[in-house]
Design a protein around this motif. Structure first.
Motif, mmCIF file in Angstrom:
data_model
loop_
_atom_site.group_PDB
_atom_site.id
_atom_site.type_symbol
_atom_site.label_atom_id
_atom_site.label_comp_id
_atom_site.label_asym_id
_atom_site.label_seq_id
_atom_site.Cartn_x
_atom_site.Cartn_y
_atom_site.Cartn_z
ATOM 1 N N ARG A 31 -2.177 5.148 -8.378
ATOM 2 C CA ARG A 31 -2.892 3.731 -8.453
ATOM 3 C C ARG A 31 -1.890 2.797 -9.173
ATOM 4 N N TYR A 47 -5.422 -7.794 -8.916
ATOM 5 C CA TYR A 47 -5.550 -7.003 -7.918
ATOM 6 C C TYR A 47 -5.370 -5.526 -8.261
ATOM 7 N N SER A 49 -4.994 -1.307 -6.509
ATOM 8 C CA SER A 49 -4.955 -0.554 -5.471
ATOM 9 C C SER A 49 -4.939 0.974 -5.962
ATOM 10 N N ASP A 54 -6.131 1.253 0.083
ATOM 11 C CA ASP A 54 -7.165 0.651 -0.904
ATOM 12 C C ASP A 54 -6.764 -0.568 -1.662
ATOM 13 N N ILE A 55 -7.375 -1.600 -1.394
ATOM 14 C CA ILE A 55 -7.147 -2.705 -2.141
ATOM 15 C C ILE A 55 -8.315 -3.513 -2.652
ATOM 16 N N ASN A 56 -8.259 -3.644 -3.999
ATOM 17 C CA ASN A 56 -9.406 -4.524 -4.568
ATOM 18 C C ASN A 56 -8.933 -5.471 -5.382
ATOM 19 N N ARG A 68 0.287 -3.344 -0.154
ATOM 20 C CA ARG A 68 0.858 -2.108 -0.808
ATOM 21 C C ARG A 68 1.323 -1.342 0.452
ATOM 22 N N PHE A 74 4.242 -2.141 -4.455
ATOM 23 C CA PHE A 74 2.971 -2.979 -4.533
ATOM 24 C C PHE A 74 3.300 -4.471 -4.983
#
Lengths: 115, 109
Positions: A31, A47, A49, A54-56, A68, A74
């Motif tokens: 993470r 942000y 990840s 996975d990117i949020n 990423r 990152f």
């Protein structure tokens, strides 16, 4: 070497310029996170990840994008910097599976000034 | 979203005095994390609390989480100049941490 390395540590730029802040880690954590710190506002999440695919978005993602590139890397981009993006930016990592707790390890920070 | 409120926002104490920093959450905390930051530097993890009523100590710093898991306190006994900095509480929710606004601690020798 630091577990979480941020580059550059300091950057002065002009309004409208594109800026990239980079973060790399040697902890093997899945993470990764980007936060910004402003006086009196604590840390706000931009942000995050949870793995490479996975990117949020966090609470303040407008005006920012991330990539990423690998588990260990990152990066945070400001496509067109504006003065209110002047802040101290932190990258952090964690691995919930290892400890059962979401303890974040932070980089030393990147101070960005937008003129 | 979870909101964390810290009090006081700043604190100035004389070396040797005890002090307490509070952190209140708008929602039940499933993990409460205390960090310390020296001015302009990265954050250093201090302690994590997960269970209601839990208390942990490290050297002269004690952190507690109330039974309802919505309030935490950080207590420093016999403060020293090395304790100066910004203290932040963080609450865990869906795998990410939300932070309070921080408490700036100044310790005068």
């Amino acid at each position: 070497d630091a577990d979480v390395t941020q580059t550059p540590r300091n950057r002065i730029t002009k309004t409208g310029k594109r800026i990239m802040l980079e973060c790399s880690q040697t902890k093997g954590h899945d993470r990764m996170y980007w936060y910004r710190q402003d006086p009196g506002l604590g840390l706000r999440l931009i942000y995050y990840s949870f793995d490479v695919k996975d990117i949020n978005k966090g609470e303040i993602s407008d005006g920012y994008s991330v990539s990423r590139q690998a588990q260990a890397k990152f990066s945070l981009s400001l496509e067109s910097a504006i003065p209110n993006q002047t802040a101290l930016y932190f990258c952090a990592t964690s691995d919930l599976k290892l400890s059962g707790a979401n303890v974040l390890t932070f980089g030393a920070g990147s101070r960005l000034t937008v003129l | 979203s979870q909101e964390l409120e810290q009090s006081p926002q700043s604190l100035i104490v004389q070396e040797g005095k005890n002090l307490t920093i509070n952190c209140t959450s708008s929602k039940t905390l499933y993990g409460l994390y205390w960090y310390k930051q020296k001015y302009g530097e990265g954050l250093i993890f201090l302690m994590m609390l997960q269970k209601g009523g839990e208390e942990k100590s490290h050297e002269k710093i004690t952190a507690k989480l109330d039974e309802k898991k919505q309030q935490s306190s950080l207590h420093i006994t016999a403060s020293q100049p090395s304790h100066a900095g910004i203290y932040l509480c963080g609450g865990s929710s869906y795998g990410k941490l939300t932070f309070g606004q921080g408490t700036i601690l100044t310790v005068h020798p």
